[in-house]
Design an enzyme around this catalytic site. Structure first.
Site, PDB file in Angstrom:
ATOM      1  N   CYS A  33      -4.939   0.439   3.746  1.00  0.00           N
ATOM      2  CA  CYS A  33      -5.074  -0.947   4.121  1.00  0.00           C
ATOM      3  C   CYS A  33      -6.453  -1.500   3.923  1.00  0.00           C
ATOM      4  O   CYS A  33      -6.702  -2.552   3.416  1.00  0.00           O
ATOM      5  CB  CYS A  33      -4.860  -1.152   5.452  1.00  0.00           C
ATOM      6  N   GLN A  80       0.720  -1.235  -0.005  1.00  0.00           N
ATOM      7  CA  GLN A  80       0.221   0.001  -0.188  1.00  0.00           C
ATOM      8  C   GLN A  80       0.813   1.220   0.069  1.00  0.00           C
ATOM      9  O   GLN A  80       0.435   2.256  -0.242  1.00  0.00           O
ATOM     10  CB  GLN A  80      -1.031   0.122   1.138  1.00  0.00           C
ATOM     11  N   HIS A  89      -5.555  -1.176  11.639  1.00  0.00           N
ATOM     12  CA  HIS A  89      -5.145  -1.725  10.276  1.00  0.00           C
ATOM     13  C   HIS A  89      -5.914  -2.782  10.044  1.00  0.00           C
ATOM     14  O   HIS A  89      -6.408  -3.328  10.769  1.00  0.00           O
ATOM     15  CB  HIS A  89      -3.762  -2.012  10.704  1.00  0.00           C
ATOM     16  N   ASN A 100      -0.689  -9.587   4.663  1.00  0.00           N
ATOM     17  CA  ASN A 100      -0.587  -8.020   4.685  1.00  0.00           C
ATOM     18  C   ASN A 100      -0.434  -7.333   3.222  1.00  0.00           C
ATOM     19  O   ASN A 100      -0.229  -7.983   2.538  1.00  0.00           O
ATOM     20  CB  ASN A 100       0.598  -7.807   5.816  1.00  0.00           C
TER      21      ASN A 100
END
Ligand SMILES: *[C@@H]1O[C@H](CO)[C@@H](O)[C@H](O)[C@H]1NC(C)=O
Ligand SMILES: *[C@@H]1O[C@H](CO)[C@@H](O)[C@H](O)[C@H]1NC(C)=O
Length: 330
Positions: free
Chosen positions: A137, A131, A269, A296
């Site tokens: 996110c 990102q 997050h 992630n």
């Protein structure tokens, strides 16, 4: 004479320690292609980096002795101060969605689910993305789950467009944060383009969505999952889900193993759960460390090639607070 000698040896010692770190610092800068605007800026970053170096080194010594479940690394975040790391947030703490738009709670608890699942084996998980310096996110977590579920539904795996969400989703706030549950709502109504047709730019622009070039994802139902038992059932039965997670420095410098470090006070997050399992210390034993496998959006330099493991069934860092998924029509 005696005092002078002592003084001299202290200077030599501290100089050699600092020289050693000079080399490490230069190697690290080169590896992550870090460039600083001024020497003041570099000195500031170097100081923050040394604090992290100290933390990571001590943590990994404990890990080597078997006293920590995970190791840390001087990754691309290692020149950030702990204040910077702890204040990163790509949720909007003042706009938690449950306050103004409660999503249906769908209970998917199943009596019997598999002991371990890893959807990375399905070839329906796209490569790990990054990102960058944008609080998006929420868009990456949403898109990652949609890509996987669309593919698990018997379609080709596509990279879908995070940028479309950053630019066009009217409820969320581009690079300033958002929530997957809102983004799912937007995509359900509008559809989503492939990322090759609407590329990621790391900042918010005006909306360039072209519905004639979009993939129709027929979402039949989306839901929040109230606890880790339901989350595991949903992951086992339907595929990856999105979750919120309270991230601070420990998680940003995570390298491998089962994360059980310090958390931010609330989820800040969004990540994707792509599986779960249990680490057995002794062969054949039933008990062990339960963990989630997560994807992630911090690039492949972070964690285990961009993936990681998080302690399961302890509501680690608020992981069950914003768990959500959806069902696509076949
Ligand atoms: C998705 O994007 C990655 C680059 O980020 C690329 O390597 C991969 O081939 C793409 N996958 C598909 C299915 O287009
Ligand atoms: C979605 O639903 C519409 C109308 O019900 C249908 O025409 C279309 O093929 C469906 N798309 C997918 C991807 O299933």
């Amino acid at each position: 004479m005696h005092l002078n000698l002592l003084f001299f040896s202290i200077i030599v010692m501290s100089a050699s320690a600092s020289n050693l770190l000079d080399e490490e610092w230069n190697t690290w800068k080169e590896k992550y292609e870090k460039k600083y605007a001024s020497s003041e800026d570099e000195l500031f970053r170097r100081k923050a980096w040394e604090v992290n170096w100290d933390k990571v080194t001590k943590h990994n010594q404990l890990a080597d002795q078997g006293l920590k479940k995970y190791t840390m690394a001087m990754n691309h975040f290692a020149d950030m101060t702990s204040e910077e790391m702890n204040s990163r947030n790509c949720f909007l703490p003042t706009h938690y969605p449950s306050k103004h738009k409660p999503a249906p709670r769908y209970n998917v608890k199943h009596a019997k689910i598999s002991k371990g699942v890893d959807w990375r084996d399905s070839n329906c998980i796209s490569p790990v993305k990054n990102q960058g310096y944008c609080g998006s996110c929420w868009a990456f977590a949403t898109v990652g789950v949609l890509e996987a579920l669309h593919c698990l539904n018997g379609n080709e795996l596509h990279n879908l467009s995070e940028q479309q969400l950053v630019d066009c989703d009217p409820i969320d706030h581009g690079c300033c944060g958002g929530f997957p549950i809102n983004a799912i709502d937007y995509i359900t109504q509008e559809g989503i383009m492939k990322s090759e047709d609407y590329e990621y730019e790391e900042k918010q622009f005006y909306c360039r969505y072209d519905s004639s070039n979009a993939i129709q994802l027929n979402v039949s139902k989306y839901y929040v999952l109230p606890n880790e038992e339901n989350m595991a059932s949903s992951v086992a039965k339907d595929g990856p889900i999105t979750v919120g997670f309270g991230v601070n420095r420990d998680f940003m410098l995570y390298s491998k193993g089962i994360f059980d470090g310090e958390c931010a006070p609330r989820p800040n997050h969004a990540i994707i759960i792509v599986g779960y399992g249990t680490l057995h210390c002794e062969e054949g034993k039933d008990d062990g460390e339960d963990y989630w496998i997560i994807k992630n959006s911090w690039g492949t330099e972070w964690g285990e090639d961009g993936f990681g493991k998080i302690m399961r069934n302890k509501d680690m860092c608020g992981i069950s607070e914003f768990a959500a998924s959806l069902e696509l029509k076949p």
